[in-house]
Design an enzyme around this catalytic site. Structure first.
Site, PDB file in Angstrom:
ATOM      1  N   ALA A 140       0.830  -1.211   0.000  1.00  0.00           N
ATOM      2  CA  ALA A 140       0.000   0.000   0.000  1.00  0.00           C
ATOM      3  C   ALA A 140       0.861   1.256   0.000  1.00  0.00           C
ATOM      4  O   ALA A 140       0.632   2.190  -0.779  1.00  0.00           O
ATOM      5  CB  ALA A 140      -0.925  -0.016   1.220  1.00  0.00           C
TER       6      ALA A 140
ATOM      7  N   ILE B 278      10.486  -3.735  11.067  1.00  0.00           N
ATOM      8  CA  ILE B 278       9.099  -4.224  11.127  1.00  0.00           C
ATOM      9  C   ILE B 278       8.759  -4.793   9.753  1.00  0.00           C
ATOM     10  O   ILE B 278       8.637  -4.059   8.780  1.00  0.00           O
ATOM     11  CB  ILE B 278       8.117  -3.087  11.495  1.00  0.00           C
ATOM     12  CG1 ILE B 278       8.539  -2.456  12.823  1.00  0.00           C
ATOM     13  CG2 ILE B 278       6.688  -3.607  11.578  1.00  0.00           C
ATOM     14  CD1 ILE B 278       7.728  -1.247  13.222  1.00  0.00           C
TER      15      ILE B 278
ATOM     16  N   VAL C 115       2.153 -11.123   2.072  1.00  0.00           N
ATOM     17  CA  VAL C 115       1.249 -11.892   1.211  1.00  0.00           C
ATOM     18  C   VAL C 115       0.585 -10.888   0.264  1.00  0.00           C
ATOM     19  O   VAL C 115       0.982  -9.746   0.191  1.00  0.00           O
ATOM     20  CB  VAL C 115       0.191 -12.660   2.039  1.00  0.00           C
ATOM     21  CG1 VAL C 115       0.785 -13.884   2.686  1.00  0.00           C
ATOM     22  CG2 VAL C 115      -0.454 -11.749   3.066  1.00  0.00           C
TER      23      VAL C 115
ATOM     24  N   LYS D 132      -3.134 -14.206 -14.870  1.00  0.00           N
ATOM     25  CA  LYS D 132      -4.282 -14.773 -14.153  1.00  0.00           C
ATOM     26  C   LYS D 132      -5.551 -14.444 -14.934  1.00  0.00           C
ATOM     27  O   LYS D 132      -5.813 -13.272 -15.222  1.00  0.00           O
ATOM     28  CB  LYS D 132      -4.346 -14.156 -12.739  1.00  0.00           C
ATOM     29  CG  LYS D 132      -5.573 -14.559 -11.962  1.00  0.00           C
ATOM     30  CD  LYS D 132      -5.623 -13.917 -10.578  1.00  0.00           C
ATOM     31  CE  LYS D 132      -6.976 -14.167  -9.934  1.00  0.00           C
ATOM     32  NZ  LYS D 132      -7.160 -13.420  -8.689  1.00  0.00           N
TER      33      LYS D 132
END
Ligand SMILES: Cc1cc2nc3c(=O)[nH]c(=O)nc-3n(C[C@H](O)[C@H](O)[C@H](O)COP(=O)(O)OP(=O)(O)OC[C@H]3O[C@@H](n4cnc5c(N)ncnc54)[C@H](O)[C@@H]3O)c2cc1C
Length: 496
Positions: free
Chosen positions: A17, A43, A48, A79
């Site tokens: 993001a 961090i 995923v 896809k």
């Protein structure tokens, strides 16, 4: 409200993001905006989020991203849809492809013609009338002039963030390394003034994007925005993910395999496979989930399985004061239809479209929140459909899903389709009629009647009509090469 013009955008967090936002703001508005992104190497990102939907093309076009280059850099494959296995019932499969079904007419969709064809025994499975569906089944793919297959990608999330970071930095975005310790608010307005890092450095800004993942450091910890909990509709609250070596040729679709207390994903990249099990902790422990996943992957694991915990739902406001939640900080519906990255992209583009020039005003905030809510509600309904519309009663989890309460809006869509085969696209719908039809039929909801206009055709005419579409689809798809052969010459990964 804030009267001063927006000159400094601060993005907190550098996962998918954060870097999507940084690349877009720097490239498209960076001449007049100062864009900085704060992230901490200590961090980790959630790691995923590797299956996408075709809307990603819009984002890439805006950013001038070239398909071959992006695919080679992220080990991506194509896809064409998702194969849903065991969802309607054990050993029953269907594909939700990105394509269009057959040929509509002015009064009704193709499903009405297909339905009568099925009743008369002159039609075959609905996917035979859709090139993307058939190409998925046959493992074929091609990009050709004048023949645009509706496609998306499977990609490596870590490499994608790196790819976007290059674009962002090339266009002037500044990366600040450091752990955010404090979010400092203005005493009068409650707006965010700055972030204090563990090093003591202070990062000031006018507009803050919270891309800190599930933590929601700004939108929740600092601004206490609140969360609408959807776990009664979408009870899965955990996932375990592991990557494995590839053992077979990458197929041009994601696999979603329903399991006793959730579902398993399989996402093929050029060099490896992403695997995961989404499950409900009420019916399965973390240890059992890890064991189940490892027992049900093909290929040797190349990392240690990681458990991720979440609560399905959405932030009560996605834009609050001078903070906009983008990414997992804004909420999480569920990865079943790969809508995460799409929602990040929509938040970024919507924000750029509603970006105030002279200070922030409540009307823009309200418009942003209203549009976002409508979009999320529609996606939520589409996801609930998969769980609820099932014949499975073989476990506590599926019995709950089958009998759980659903939203009135979803109930209406199911009733409408079940009674008369009709689907109407709402203005804020991400998923179009073809998606709703494929999933409703795939999950076993066959309409009671077809539109009367179908009877304008004689049985012989209907047979010819259906046969022509089916043959045309088969002929078209037969020309396309094998998916991986195509990738090898089109966008082979540089580093495997
Ligand atoms: C199980 C699962 C499967 C998913 N599958 C898909 C999918 O197939 N398709 C799809 O589109 N989406 C999917 N998603 C959703 C989404 O695409 C990914 O989860 C995405 O990678 C999340 O990105 P993010 O940037 O919001 O969060 P994160 O990756 O968690 O990034 C958070 C960032 O914030 C930083 N940060 C946090 N705290 C601090 C701090 N104190 N100081 C400094 N930096 C900080 C971290 O360093 C990191 O850079 C999935 C999500 C889950 C949970």
């Amino acid at each position: 409200m804030m009267d001063k013009p927006i000159k400094r955008i601060v993005i907190a967090g550098g996962g998918t993001a954060g870097w999507m936002a940084a690349a877009a703001f720097a490239k498209l508005l960076g001449k007049n905006l100062d864009v900085s992104l704060v992230e901490s190497d200590d961090i980790p990102t959630v790691g995923v989020g590797e299956a996408t939907i075709p809307t990603l093309h819009i984002f890439h076009r805006l950013l001038g991203i070239e398909e071959k280059e992006f695919m080679a850099a992220t080990n991506a494959t194509f896809k064409l849809g998702i194969s849903f296995e065991n969802w309607k019932d054990v050993n029953q499969d269907y594909i939700h492809s990105f394509g269009f079904l057959g040929q509509d007419c002015w009064a009704c969709g193709f499903q009405h013609f297909w339905l009568k064809g099925m009743q008369k025994g002159i039609a075959s499975e609905i996917g035979d009338y859709c090139p993307e569906h058939l190409a998925s089944r046959q493992g074929r793919f091609a990009v050709m002039a004048n023949q645009d297959l509706n496609h998306a990608y499977h990609l490596d999330a870590g490499l994608y963030a790196k790819f976007l970071r290059n674009i962002a930095e090339k266009h002037g975005a500044k990366r600040v390394e450091g752990k955010i310790k404090d979010v400092n608010l203005d005493d009068d307005s409650g707006y965010i003034k700055s972030l204090t890092l563990a090093s003591g450095e202070v990062v000031e800004g006018d507009l803050f994007l919270d891309c800190t993942g599930f933590r929601g450091l700004l939108i929740e910890d600092a601004l206490h925005t609140g969360y609408e909990d959807w776990s009664h509709y979408l009870p899965c609250d955990s996932a375990v993910a592991v990557q494995t070596k590839s053992t077979e040729k990458a197929v041009p679709y994601t696999r979603s395999i329903a399991r006793e207390s959730g579902w398993q994903w399989r996402i093929p990249l050029q060099n490896r496979t992403g695997n995961g099990l989404v499950f409900c902790s009420k019916y399965m422990s973390d240890d059992d989930a890890i064991k189940f996943l490892l027992d049900n992957v093909e290929g040797e694991p190349i990392n240690t399985p990681r458990v991720i915990k979440y609560k399905t739902g959405t932030r009560l406001k996605h834009w609050n004061k001078n903070c906009i939640a983008v990414g997992l900080s804004s909420g999480f519906i569920e990865p079943l239809e790969s809508t995460g990255i799409h929602l990040f992209q929509r938040a970024i583009v919507r924000l750029m479209q509603l970006l105030p020039n002279q200070g922030i005003n409540q009307a823009d905030i309200d418009e942003f929140n209203q549009q976002t809510k409508a979009e999320c509600d529609n996606i939520r309904d589409f996801i609930i459909l998969h769980y609820h519309l099932t014949d499975r009663t073989d476990s506590k989890f599926w019995r709950y899903c089958k009998s759980m309460p659903i939203t009135d809006s979803l109930k209406h869509r199911m009733d409408l389709f079940g009674k008369s085969g009709r689907v109407y696209k709402k203005p804020d719908d991400l998923f179009g009629e073809n998606s709703w039809i494929q999933v409703m039929i795939g999950q076993g909801l066959i309409p009671e009647q077809y539109h009367p206009i179908v009877d304008q055709m004689s049985d012989e005419e209907l047979k010819l009509f259906l046969g022509r579409i089916k043959e045309g689809t088969a002929k078209k798809v037969a020309q396309w090469p094998d998916h991986l052969d195509f990738i090898d010459h089109y966008c082979k990964a540089k580093v495997m």
